[in-house]
Motif scaffolding. Structure first.
Motif, PDB file in Angstrom:
ATOM      1  N   UNK A 248       0.840  -1.116   0.187  1.00 35.88           N
ATOM      2  CA  UNK A 248       0.053   0.047   0.033  1.00 35.88           C
ATOM      3  C   UNK A 248       1.001   1.310  -0.006  1.00 35.88           C
ATOM      4  N   UNK A 249       1.750   1.490   0.817  1.00 34.90           N
ATOM      5  CA  UNK A 249       2.921   2.604   0.856  1.00 34.90           C
ATOM      6  C   UNK A 249       3.370   2.546  -0.306  1.00 34.90           C
TER       7      UNK A 249
ATOM      8  N   UNK B  37      -9.031   1.730  -3.027  1.00 35.32           N
ATOM      9  CA  UNK B  37      -8.895   0.956  -4.003  1.00 35.32           C
ATOM     10  C   UNK B  37      -7.419   0.424  -3.779  1.00 35.32           C
ATOM     11  N   UNK B  38      -6.413   1.189  -3.629  1.00 34.12           N
ATOM     12  CA  UNK B  38      -5.026   1.034  -3.434  1.00 34.12           C
ATOM     13  C   UNK B  38      -4.706  -0.013  -2.300  1.00 34.12           C
ATOM     14  N   UNK B  39      -5.552   0.238  -1.028  1.00 33.93           N
ATOM     15  CA  UNK B  39      -5.428  -0.699  -0.061  1.00 33.93           C
ATOM     16  C   UNK B  39      -6.062  -2.109  -0.343  1.00 33.93           C
ATOM     17  N   UNK B  40      -7.262  -2.140  -1.220  1.00 35.49           N
ATOM     18  CA  UNK B  40      -7.552  -3.285  -1.770  1.00 35.49           C
ATOM     19  C   UNK B  40      -6.525  -4.170  -2.507  1.00 35.49           C
ATOM     20  N   UNK B  41      -6.199  -3.573  -3.667  1.00 35.31           N
ATOM     21  CA  UNK B  41      -4.954  -4.452  -4.355  1.00 35.31           C
ATOM     22  C   UNK B  41      -4.047  -4.726  -3.481  1.00 35.31           C
TER      23      UNK B  41
ATOM     24  N   UNK C 174      -5.037   7.586 -10.676  1.00 41.45           N
ATOM     25  CA  UNK C 174      -6.383   7.961 -10.398  1.00 41.45           C
ATOM     26  C   UNK C 174      -7.144   7.110  -9.551  1.00 41.45           C
ATOM     27  N   UNK C 175      -6.553   6.241  -8.964  1.00 41.68           N
ATOM     28  CA  UNK C 175      -7.039   5.362  -7.994  1.00 41.68           C
ATOM     29  C   UNK C 175      -7.190   5.958  -6.472  1.00 41.68           C
TER      30      UNK C 175
ATOM     31  N   UNK D 286       3.287   5.706  -3.209  1.00 38.23           N
ATOM     32  CA  UNK D 286       4.476   6.577  -3.381  1.00 38.23           C
ATOM     33  C   UNK D 286       4.495   6.807  -5.117  1.00 38.23           C
ATOM     34  N   UNK D 287       4.008   5.599  -5.675  1.00 40.25           N
ATOM     35  CA  UNK D 287       3.993   5.823  -7.141  1.00 40.25           C
ATOM     36  C   UNK D 287       2.945   6.918  -7.408  1.00 40.25           C
TER      37      UNK D 287
END
Length: 240
Positions: free
Chosen positions: A71-72, A98-102, A93-94, A76-77
Motif C-alpha cells: 500500500x505504501x 482501492x490501493x489498499x484493496x489491491x 487516479x485510484x 509512493x508511485x
C-alpha cells in the motif's frame, strides 16, 4: 438490362436485405479484483501465470509481501515519490481505498519464487555482502538488513518487505534511486540514509549476496521486528 446484370442486381439486393446470421454472444469479463489487476500480474506474476522461474527477470515478486508495504509503495508511485511511468499511469487516479484493496489482494497471494542465478562476484565481495546483510557496519553507521527485514529476510508485518527472491538488477536499481533521490518514502527516509552511506562496491556486494540466497519454503513475513529499530523510518512508525 442484360439478364446477367439483372441477376447480379437481384443477388446484391437479397444480400443487403437478408436477415443477419446469429451473432456470437459476447463473452462477459468477470468483474473481479483478480481480473482488474491482471495488468499487474503480467509483470509481477500470479498463481495462474507466475513470473519466469528461471532466466533473466527484473520485476519484483510482490505476492505475499506485507499489505502495508504494498500500500505504501502504491501511494509512493501515485504521489511521485517513486519514479516509474507505467506504475504512475496505472495508479494515479485510484483512491486510497482501492490501493489498499489491491495491496491486500497481493499480500494473500502465493506465487512460486524465481530461481535466480548465483552471482559471480569473488568470494571476498560476497562475504562483504553477507556481513553487511547480517551484521551491518558500525563504522559506516549502517545497520544489518536483518535488523529491520527479519532474521530470515522475509520481511515483517505490517509494512517491511522481504529481500530474498529479488533480482540483483532490481536491488541495484533501487539503491541507485535512493542515492539520487528518484525514490523516496515518508520522512524520515531510512533507506535513503543507508544508501547514502554505502559505497557502490558495497551496494553491489549486498545485491549479489541477497540475489544468491534461496527463499525459504515458508516465506511469510515475521509478525514483528525488534523495537526500537536501528533507524527511524517514516513508513514503519515506532511502537511503544
Amino acid at each position: 438490362m442484360p439478364v446477367f446484370a439483372l441477376h447480379f442486381a437481384l443477388l446484391a439486393a437479397a444480400a443487403l436485405t437478408a436477415a443477419p446470421g446469429h451473432a456470437q454472444p459476447e463473452r462477459a469479463v468477470p468483474d473481479t479484483l483478480a481480473q482488474r489487476v491482471a495488468a499487474c500480474a503480467s509483470c509481477h506474476g500470479s498463481p495462474s501465470a507466475p513470473a519466469p522461474t528461471t532466466g533473466p527477470n527484473y520485476y519484483p515478486r510482490i505476492a505475499g509481501k506485507p499489505a502495508g508495504y504494498l500500500y505504501n509503495q502504491l501511494q509512493n508511485f501515485r504521489a511521485g515519490r517513486r519514479q516509474y511511468p507505467l506504475m504512475t499511469y496505472m495508479v494515479e487516479h485510484l483512491s486510497d481505498d482501492y490501493l489498499r484493496e489491491i495491496a491486500t489482494y497481493f499480500s494473500a497471494q502465493h506465487v512460486p519464487a524465481p530461481v535466480l542465478a548465483r552471482a559471480s562476484l569473488p568470494a571476498d565481495q560476497l562475504e562483504r555482502g553477507r556481513a553487511l546483510v547480517t551484521r551491518g557496519d558500525p563504522a559506516l553507521k549502517v545497520p544489518a538488513c536483518i535488523a529491520c527485514h527479519g532474521q530470515r529476510l522475509t520481511g515483517a508485518l505490517p509494512a517491511i518487505p522481504g529481500l530474498l527472491g529479488l533480482p540483483r538488477d532490481y536491488i541495484n536499481a533501487q539503491f541507485g534511486a535512493w542515492r539520487n533521490g528518484t525514490r523516496r518514502a515518508a520522512a524520515p527516509d531510512c533507506m535513503a540514509t543507508i544508501a547514502g552511506r554505502l559505497s557502490l562496491a558495497d551496494v553491489a556486494a549486498v545485491s549479489a549476496w541477497l540475489a544468491s540466497e534461496p527463499i525459504p519454503d515458508d516465506a511469510a513475513p515475521a509478525a514483528d521486528v525488534a523495537h526500537p529499530m536501528p533507524l527511524a523510518c517514516g513508513s514503519e512508525p515506532e511502537r511503544r
